[in-house]
Structure formats: C-alpha cells, structure tokens
Design an enzyme around this catalytic site. Sequence first.
Site, PDB file in Angstrom:
ATOM      1  N   GLY A   1       8.852  10.038  29.240  1.00 16.89           N
ATOM      2  CA  GLY A   1       9.834  10.642  30.138  1.00 16.89           C
ATOM      3  C   GLY A   1       9.233  10.909  31.502  1.00 16.89           C
TER       4      GLY A   1
ATOM      5  CE  LYS B   1      12.944  25.011  32.937  1.00 23.53           C
ATOM      6  NZ  LYS B   1      11.981  24.465  31.972  1.00 23.53           N
TER       7      LYS B   1
END
Length: 272
Positions: free
Chosen positions: A127, A66
């Site tokens: 996260g 990405k």
Amino acid sequence: MPDQYAVIGNPIRHSKSPAIHAEFARQTGQDLTYVALSAEPDEFETIVQRFRHEGGRGMNVTLPFKHRAFALASERSARAVEADAANTLSFRDSVVAADNTDGAGLVRDLTSNLGCALRDARILLLGAGGAAYGVCGPLLGQRPARLVIANRTVEKAVALCERFRRAHAGVALDALSFGALSAERFEIVINATSAGLHAESPPLPSGVFAAGALAYDMVYGRATPFLDFAQREGARIADGLGMLVEQAAESFFIWRGVRPQTAPVIALLGSS
Ligand code: ATR
C-alpha cells in the site's frame, strides 16, 4: 472537573479508543474523560476548535481527517511532518501541537508484543496511501536490511520511496509492483492497503513469505483475505489490534506523561 479528551473521525461509532483510554486512565489513576466525536467533512476544523475552546486538552484523529489535523496545527513533531498527517493533537494555551503515533505503535507491537526483530529484516509494506505514509518513517528508523513498498498503482509507491529515501539513506528502499514480487522473500509483510475492508487481498505471489515470517494486517477485528492467504502460506499472522492499543498508549503518554500497560488492554479487547 476531569481533563477532557476525544477521538474524532467518520465513521467513529465503532471506535475502540474510548474504551482503551478509559482502561488506561483506570490503570494509571488519571482523572480524565474521553469521548468519540463524529464530524461531517465540512465540520472537522469547527468541531476541533470548539472542543479546544471548551477546555479540551487533546484529541486523537482518525480517518479521513489525519491530514487536516496536521494542517490545522501550529506545532508539528518530526514524525508528523514525515507522515504528512497527525493522529494526536495536544492543546496548550494558544498552541495546537500535532504528533503521529501510528508508526511508533506499529513498531512497538511488532517488536515488544510479537517478538519481531526489525533490524536487518527484509520488510514488505503493501500500500502507498495514508496508512503506509504513517508507518514508513518509523519502520525505516528501525534500520531493516530492506524495505520494499508494493502498490497496485506503482507510481504512488515510487513517490512514497522518493519522499523517505533521503532521510533514511542507509536502508535499501524500493518500490515494486505486485507482479514483481515473485522473486522476493520477506520476514515481515505488512498490509497497509484498504483491500481487507472490501474483502479483497493485494495479489501476492506464493512464496513471498520467508520461513517463520510474520504477516501483519493493519486492519483489525476481522478475518481478511490477506491473513487467510498468509496462513495458507505457512506464515504467522497478526491483525492491527495491538497497533491500535500501542498508538493509543503513545498518545496517552504524550498527554499525561505516564506510560500505561498495553498487554492487559490488548487481551481485554481481543477477547471481546
Ligand atoms: P489509507 O489512507 O487508508 O491508506 P488510501 O489513501 O485510500 O487509504 O489508500 C488505500 C491503499 O489501499 C492504496 O495503496 C490502494 O492502492 P492504490 O493506490 O492502487 O489505489 C490500496 N488498495 C485499496 N484496495 C485495494 C485492492 N483491492 N487491492 C490492492 N490494493 C488496494
């Protein structure tokens, strides 16, 4: 000839994106093909450019490419810039346009499909890797009362907050270690760690879920220790299948200008 689209990643064999886009195309009467392409680390840019030069109109990009998709583009949307990553590329003449629909997909799944009010909610995001970067901006854009980022390596959570704080000054945004969560309660807890892929859970304290809270794991298609824990704590649970379908719908809209219905596709994939 139908317009050509693809998803690229590694691994890609089990991707549901071709089935999702085939269903969207059928539903909206769009004439297109959508295939899955695997790329070795040194092949990504070559395969994208080949697909584009052979007439491809757009690509979805998944792990681990990405950021490289973002770097390769000649135009970038604001939400791709915020995430520093792209999951959607559109090819028009000499332009490679990058966008990121992950965060919009998560927000739409939470609000439209799961009935969560994000405005004024207390949200915990677990996260501070690529998955968290991809959704942080759109979550803040919903103006929650507070967004806490917790990460095993707390410095990465601090860096994530620093990156987003200025553009979203109206929202209380804090980085905490997992150990510091014991005094906190949240209406929505989103797992953006990869712990579930290793059958592990971020170490959350008991009581972190407010009454009626939703626990959301961005991983889909498997029971994760995080969702098991949340269920034992009395939270409502959801996996990332809805986000997957919603981010795909947002990409489809960018490419085709038509918004497909997602509920039947989520139901179809959820039952298979
Ligand atoms: P992605 O792009 O999928 O987010 P990543 O950038 O490798 O992948 O980030 C993985 C995230 O999952 C990180 O936040 C990582 O925590 P660290 O930054 O401390 O490494 C988190 N993670 C992975 N395994 C974990 C585990 N067992 N417990 C808690 N967090 C975990």
